[in-house]
Design a protein around this motif. Structure first.
Motif, short mmCIF file in Angstrom:
data_model
loop_
_atom_site.label_atom_id
_atom_site.label_comp_id
_atom_site.label_asym_id
_atom_site.label_seq_id
_atom_site.Cartn_x
_atom_site.Cartn_y
_atom_site.Cartn_z
N GLU A 67 44.66 37.73 44.01
CA GLU A 67 44.78 38.14 42.01
C GLU A 67 43.73 37.51 41.43
OE1 GLU A 67 48.40 34.66 42.65
OE2 GLU A 67 49.37 36.19 43.55
N GLN B 184 40.78 38.64 40.93
CA GLN B 184 40.95 39.81 40.56
C GLN B 184 41.15 41.34 40.66
OE1 GLN B 184 37.45 37.61 38.98
NE2 GLN B 184 36.73 39.96 39.35
N PRO B 185 40.66 42.44 40.11
CA PRO B 185 41.64 43.50 39.89
C PRO B 185 41.19 44.05 41.09
CG PRO B 185 40.54 43.34 37.76
CD PRO B 185 40.48 41.89 38.54
N PRO B 186 41.27 45.00 42.13
CA PRO B 186 41.37 45.57 43.33
C PRO B 186 40.02 46.31 43.03
CG PRO B 186 43.43 46.75 42.68
CD PRO B 186 42.92 46.07 41.77
N THR C 96 37.12 44.54 42.91
CA THR C 96 36.14 44.03 41.87
C THR C 96 36.44 42.39 42.56
OG1 THR C 96 37.52 42.69 40.23
CG2 THR C 96 36.47 45.23 39.98
N THR D 28 38.10 50.44 45.84
CA THR D 28 39.43 50.09 45.31
C THR D 28 40.16 50.42 46.06
OG1 THR D 28 38.06 49.98 43.15
CG2 THR D 28 40.44 50.60 42.66
N SER E 13 43.38 48.27 46.83
CA SER E 13 44.84 48.46 46.57
C SER E 13 45.62 48.42 47.60
CB SER E 13 44.87 49.13 45.58
OG SER E 13 44.51 49.16 44.66
N ARG F 155 46.69 44.82 49.23
CA ARG F 155 47.56 44.76 48.49
C ARG F 155 48.94 44.65 48.38
NH1 ARG F 155 43.60 42.59 43.22
NH2 ARG F 155 41.80 42.37 44.32
#
Length: 121
Positions: free
Chosen positions: A41, A43-45, A47, A92, A96, A99
């Motif tokens: 949560e 950071q974006p996928p 990163t 990425t 993703s 997640r």
């Protein structure tokens, strides 16, 4: 460090069926998917955050999972040998996927998620 005994569902180059092997998962792969999601949560996928300091860079929690995931997939690729069968996704895409899987399976481990990832790729 927590150790978890799991049964691997992959085949290794040695010809030994993985279902017959018991082993310990070391590092953040033994963490729950719930714990992974909390770290994700931040950071974006694909990163992570790194901050320099005198003792070396500080990286946030998701980076530790990402490094473990890339190492695991690299080991799987080495075992597969044939370049056409290797997993060639970027961080990425893998992050993703993890997640999403972990959100639906929060009581499983990061290791279980990576097993499912490898099986689907």
């Amino acid at each position: 460090m927590r150790r978890v005994v799991l049964v691997l569902t992959l085949l290794f180059a040695t010809g030994v069926r993985a279902e017959e092997m018991a082993f310990y998962v070391l590092g953040v792969g033994a963490d729950s998917c719930e714990r992974f999601i909390v770290a994700a949560e931040e950071q974006p996928p694909g990163t992570y955050k790194a901050i320099g300091n005198p003792d070396g860079p500080y990286v946030n929690s998701i980076s530790k999972y990402q490094q473990w995931m890339m190492g695991y997939v690299s080991a799987v690729n080495a075992g597969r040998g044939d370049e056409g069968r290797q997993i060639k996704l970027d961080l990425t895409e893998m992050d993703s996927w993890m997640r999403n899987w972990c959100s639906r399976n929060q009581r499983r481990t990061v290791f279980h998620a990576l097993q499912a990832f490898v099986k689907s790729h």
